[in-house]
Design a protein around this motif. Structure first.
Motif: not given
Length: 256
Positions: A151-156, A210-216, A234-235, A242-251
């Protein structure tokens, strides 16, 4: 307990008028142009090839579904909005590929078919009234996968929302002037978005909030592990960065 039947209110994302007005704004030329690259990345991440079965959970107008089908995958697209499914069917016909398209609510979607992979891309998650409803979507997707399926999820994520936060902007797109206003809900528990569209010819103005719930990222990882996924990585993009300060998105790449 009252025996009176309760009528559940329609969520904003269940309303066809919203997608008819805002769809061309959200799925602009740049979003369509990136679709082939995203589709190839999905195949690489999940090791998919011709004949692999994939579920596009929240397929919208078929932006990714059509590209996956053109790579030889057996694609099932699920969406709640009939006009989006009609647009996906039209795109598939134009490209000469086959799609199985199903109108269904992902909170209650079920299928006997087991997929090698499922995707939910382009910030299509986190809009339900409750966390339990969001989790039910993830559970439905989990149940649709074969053992070992991806399962691949891309999200803010909350982190990305904080990093990229702006109070608003305006731009021209699809014959309209678009004004946006963003604000934080609670302790960064959600992001409230207000979109105003002004038709450049008629001057007609429509507005939606609208409101989008934000998950870490870690919160979503824990939810997925509780649901039953055996691994959750998490990428910061589709290239395994890497999912770090340079991440474009969350995959998030999860495996059943």
């Amino acid at each position: 307990m009252s025996k009176k039947s309760e009528v559940k209110k329609a969520e904003w994302f269940e309303k066809e008028d919203f997608w008819n007005n805002y769809g061309p704004i959200m799925f602009d030329t740049a979003r369509w142009a990136e679709a082939p690259t995203v589709a190839k990345s999905v195949c690489k991440i999940a090791g998919l090839g011709k004949g692999s079965k994939i579920l596009d959970a929240g397929c919208g107008p078929g932006r990714i579904s059509v590209e996956l089908a053109s790579l030889g995958l057996e694609v099932t697209g699920v969406d709640l909005i009939q006009s989006e499914l009609d647009a996906a069917a039209e795109s598939a016909n134009a490209e000469g590929v086959d799609l199985e398209l199903i109108k269904a609510d992902l909170r209650t979607f079920s299928t006997e078919k087991k997929f090698d992979c499922a995707i939910n891309l382009y910030t299509s998650f986190g809009y339900c009234d409750t966390i339990d409803e969001d989790a039910q979507i993830l559970k439905s997707i989990f149940n649709s996968l074969r053992d070992g399926g991806f399962f691949i999820l891309e999200n803010i994520s909350r982190e990305i929302a904080i990093k990229n936060f702006t109070e608003g902007e305006w731009f021209e797109r699809a014959g309209k002037t678009v004004l946006t206003d963003f604000s934080v809900v609670g302790a960064w528990e959600g992001l409230r978005s207000r979109w105003i569209l002004i038709d450049n010819e008629s001057g007609e103005r429509i507005e939606h909030e609208f409101v989008q719930r934000l998950y870490s990222a870690v919160e979503l990882k824990r939810i997925m592990l509780r649901i039953g996924f055996t691994s959750v990585e998490i990428y910061g993009d589709f290239d395994f960065s890497p999912y770090n300060q340079n991440a474009r998105t969350m995959v998030i790449v999860a495996r059943k």
